[in-house]
Scaffold this active site. Structure first.
Site, short mmCIF file in Angstrom:
data_model
loop_
_atom_site.label_atom_id
_atom_site.label_comp_id
_atom_site.label_asym_id
_atom_site.label_seq_id
_atom_site.Cartn_x
_atom_site.Cartn_y
_atom_site.Cartn_z
N ASP A 384 40.39 51.39 35.24
CA ASP A 384 41.24 50.64 35.73
C ASP A 384 40.55 50.51 36.80
O ASP A 384 40.59 51.63 37.51
CB ASP A 384 42.61 50.75 35.43
CG ASP A 384 43.83 49.78 36.23
OD1 ASP A 384 44.18 49.38 35.47
OD2 ASP A 384 43.96 49.40 36.97
N ASP A 401 37.11 37.64 42.02
CA ASP A 401 35.90 37.70 41.38
C ASP A 401 34.60 38.17 41.44
O ASP A 401 33.71 38.38 40.59
CB ASP A 401 35.91 35.87 40.40
CG ASP A 401 36.93 35.07 40.35
OD1 ASP A 401 37.95 36.29 40.13
OD2 ASP A 401 37.78 34.14 40.28
N ASP A 436 41.96 43.97 36.07
CA ASP A 436 40.26 44.84 36.51
C ASP A 436 40.58 45.78 35.58
O ASP A 436 39.77 46.75 35.93
CB ASP A 436 41.38 45.14 37.80
CG ASP A 436 42.46 45.95 37.62
OD1 ASP A 436 43.34 45.92 36.75
OD2 ASP A 436 43.07 46.22 38.62
#
Ligand code: C2E
Ligand code: CA
Ligand code: CA
Length: 798
Positions: A384, A401, A436
């Site tokens: 994460d 992105d 994420d």
């Protein structure tokens, strides 16, 4: 369509065929009549000349002369001669007409000879008298006219062809000399009855050949003629639709009628054949068409539809390309590319191209089926990204992105290095679960050390932040790792354990990896229990507050209180807010707690103002999660509106660690709160990574220096304490209040005082106080102020 075309073609063909059949028949019939005509003429001429030849022969003349001279008829001679003649004729040719009956009679009708080949006793029938013949010749005794013919018909039986009589008058003198021929008495007549086998046979054959469809009608026209010739009229259609042709002569006509039904039957047969052929043709072409459609269209489309359905059901079946170059193949190809696309979308994350949650779950489900060879390990890494949200919010989604794409590429590259660890049946997969969150499933890892080294390698990607081109982002990874070398753990367990380990890694701070262990398991269980306790405490209204007094460093006057939360049940178990608040922050319960504390703080402040004319501040702590929750602002606004406190006496503390450099969203939220008139303090200053320059972007009133500074002061050698100096200087320059927390001893206080701090708080002055104690303290101070006669409300109790 096929039927219409075939019917049209058939009908056209049938018409042609019909015409041809009729024409052929008519030509054939005309030919037969013509043949009959020629043959009849030939035969008649033949018989005529034969008869004449015999009768007018020298022999005949001699015999008749002898008879004449002797007065007695030499009948036997004549009979013999004529018998011979008849027999010669009849045996001459099978097909030529037969003389059935021959009579020779003289001018007096005296029968000289009668030969009947069929019946020797037949009664002679004379068709005409010699006299009549002579009369018909016109000029008596004209020898050149004697020798002529007369033709009679036998009286016909009903619709039967009668026989023909040929009569020839002759004189035995005529051969010698004219002078002998002077009397009619010398005239003889030969009457021969002819039967034409050929003629009758031909007519009969014609009739028979046409199975009753051809009739003939015999028309007797005259009883006698002296000249006979034949003619014919060809077959033609008449008004009844039948075909008629005729064989004609002066004596008789034979009318032949071919019934129209003759063709009808024949054509019906053909029509039936045509219809049958048509039917067969249509059926064949129908089935051929059906077969072709089935083979060329339906079969490939059904196959395609089946495959598409299978793909729809499982998303794994591949379509096979068709070799044909038609529309169906095109369709198949389009479906293939569509399915590939859908498959791609279904299995892969569109942004990074890694596997997505769905396909990863499939891989995960198969984990238990994989035997771990030689005690190797299967490991699941749960990654994460820390602060990714911050990048997204503050630098835009494009940057976010790009960061995710760059990370997934670097991740793949890193893991390629680790491939050497991996052996056996691989079910390796790198997936982005969303946002994420990334996961890696690796199989055949030889040891826990190998697993750990992969964790280390991944966190190394973020060593010193994450660089993206020229920029560097303060983004790190929290990695949780779960592993197993037996078949006990299934994929789901691995995922939960890795998630738990990741959660703890995140809690442990920047860029950390943690392997799931029993300890973690216990910790997770412990935290889960605490979360439950907090939820219960909230709903049972079991929370309470304590108040940490803050004093003026200079005068030690009470400046205000920091409101601190207590959960009595947890406190009994030795669990304070330093433990339970981070746990609450991982759940939505923190939002409720923060609002409860805010409302309670406002109420208490109102109470102490009302009771003791309190003029100091109440500060309360708010979690960063509440800061990002829109409801917090609106509810706080309502709370303040329903109370008549001065919002300036209320201070909101937000921990520095939850503020990021250039965190636009946090700045906006704080500005919004600030607009309520309350003061904003940054808590635990110095623990986060906010530079002083950045701090100035926040709408701050107060800096609360973290307790660790005070602790550090104790161990820092004298003369090396510049950090705090600068902070105090800058704070002063920007007119920020500075509160120092954790002043625990006299020395601490001395230190911070010399540095120029405004307000202090710490155990050196007081432990957090209960509400009763607060009321008591404020009450006493109030009395003191009153005694001194200072009725003016001041911000500080000195
Ligand atoms: P904090 O905001 O830094 O609060 C100060 C903490 O330091 C309090 O601990 C206080 O009791 C303690 N403290 C004060 N002076 C001294 C001292 O001289 N020495 C030592 N050792 N400690 C001192 P507490 O009450 O346990 O709170 C711990 C943390 O829990 C707080 O740290 C705050 O971050 C959080 N917290 C407490 N109450 C609330 C609340 O109502 N809402 C939220 N969101 N967080 C809270
Ligand atoms: Ca605080
Ligand atoms: Ca603090």
């Amino acid at each position: 369509m096929i039927m219409v075309v075939s019917a049209m073609v058939s009908s056209l063909y049938y018409d042609l065929y019909k015409k041809q059949i009729i024409d052929t028949k008519i030509i054939q019939l005309n030919g037969r009549i013509e043949n009959l005509l020629l043959r009849s003429e030939y035969e008649l001429n033949y018989v005529k000349s034969y008869l004449r030849q015999k009768i007018e022969s020298k022999e005949a003349s001699l015999i008749f002369n002898a008879k004449q001279s002797g007065n007695n008829l030499p009948a036997p001679d004549v009979t013999e001669f004529l018998n011979l003649f008849v027999n010669q004729k009849n045996s001459a040719n099978d097909n030529s007409p037969v003389i059935n009956d021959l009579i020779v009679f003289d001018a007096n009708q005296q029968m000289i000879v009668h030969i009947n080949t069929l019946d020797p006793f037949a009664v002679p029938i004379l068709k005409i008298t010699t006299k009549e013949i002579m009369e018909q010749t016109g000029e008596q005794g004209a020898p050149n006219k004697i020798s002529q013919y007369h033709f009679f018909l036998d009286s016909p039986y009903l619709n039967q062809i009668p026989s023909l009589y040929i009569l020839q008058a002759f004189s035995h003198y005529q051969l010698y000399s004219k002078s002998f021929y002077d009397s009619n008495d010398d005239i003889y007549v030969a009457q021969a009855k002819l039967d034409s086998n050929f003629f009758k046979k031909e007519i009969k054959a014609l009739v028979e050949q046409h199975h009753g469809y051809l009739n003939y009608q015999f028309i007797d026209k005259k009883s006698s003629v002296d000249k006979l010739s034949f003619s014919s009229t060809p077959f033609q259609i008449n008004e009844n639709g039948s075909y008629q042709g005729s064989f004609k002569s002066a004596l008789f006509d034979i009318i032949l009628t071919l019934n129209k039904n003759y063709f009808a039957e024949q054509l019906n047969n053909i029509l039936i054949k045509f219809l049958l052929l048509n039917l067969i043709l249509i059926t064949l072409s129908y089935w051929l068409l059906i077969w072709l459609i089935d083979q060329q269209i339906i079969l490939p489309i059904t196959k395609l539809a089946k495959s598409v359905k299978a793909v729809e059901a499982s998303l794994v079946v591949e379509l096979t390309p068709l070799t044909s170059k038609d529309e169906v193949a095109d369709l198949n190809e389009s479906y293939m590319s569509l399915i590939h696309k859908i498959n791609d979308q279904a299995n892969n994350d569109s942004l990074t191209g890694l596997a997505n949650r769905g396909s990863f779950n499939e891989k995960l489900a198969s984990v238990q089926n994989v035997r771990q060879k030689n005690q190797t390990y299967v490991a699941l890494f749960f990654i994460d990204l820390d602060n990714f949200k911050y990048v997204n919010d503050n630098f835009g989604h494009d940057t976010g992105d790009r960061l995710l794409i760059a990370f997934s590429q670097r991740l793949k590259k890193t893991l390629r290095v680790e491939d050497k660890f991996i052996s056996g049946d691989m079910i390796n997969s790198i997936a982005r679960l969303g946002g994420d969150e990334f996961v890696i499933l690796m199989n055949g890892l030889p040891s826990i050390e190998a697993i750990e080294s992969i964790g280390k390698r991944i966190s190394n990607i973020f060593y010193d932040g994450f660089s993206l081109g020229e920029d560097k982002f303060d983004v790190h990874a929290s990695i949780g790792i779960a592993y197993s070398n037996d078949l006990k753990k299934n994929g789901e367990t691995l995922l939960t354990q890795a998630d738990d380990a990741m959660y703890l890694a995140k809690r442990a701070g920047k860029n950390n990896y943690k392997l799931f262990s029993d300890e973690i398991k216990e910790k997770m269980l412990f935290e889960k229990n605490i979360e439950i306790e907090l939820i219960n405490a909230y709903s049972d209204d079991q929370f309470s507050l304590v108040f940490m007094p803050c004093y003026s460093a200079e005068t030690l006057a009470l400046k205000g209180y920091e409101v601190l939360l207590r959960c009595p049940i947890l406190k009994d178990a030795g669990i304070g807010p330093d433990i339970f608040i981070p746990i609450a922050e991982n759940s939505d319960i923190i939002l409720a707690i923060d609002l409860w504390v805010a409302e309670e703080t406002v109420n208490r402040l109102a109470e102490v103002i009302q009771k003791n004319g309190f003029t100091g501040f109440f500060s309360f702590n708010v979690s960063s999660k509440s800061l990002r929750n829109d409801k917090f602002y609106t509810i706080l606004k309502k709370i303040l509106a329903s109370s008549d406190i001065n919002p300036k006496q209320l201070e909101l503390e937000i921990t520095e660690t939850c503020l990021m450099p250039d965190d636009h969203q946090a700045v906006a939220s704080l500005n919004q709160l600030k607009s309520l008139g309350i003061r904003i303090a940054i808590d635990d200053f110095g623990t986060g990574y906010t530079s002083f320059g950045q701090i100035l972007n926040y709408p701050l009133d107060t800096l609360k220096i973290d307790r660790s500074f005070v602790t550090n002061l104790r161990i820092t050698p004298a003369g090396k304490k510049p950090t705090l100096d600068i902070i105090f200087e800058l704070a002063k320059a920007y007119q920020l209040n500075v509160i120092v927390e954790g002043v625990e001893m006299q020395a601490d206080f001395e230190h911070v005082k010399t540095l120029g701090c405004d307000i202090v708080q710490g155990f050196y002055f007081s432990k957090p106080r209960t509400w009763t104690e607060v009321l008591k303290q404020c009450g006493q101070l109030h009395q003191l102020v009153k005694k001194r006669g200072q009725h003016k409300k001041i911000a500080c109790y000195g």
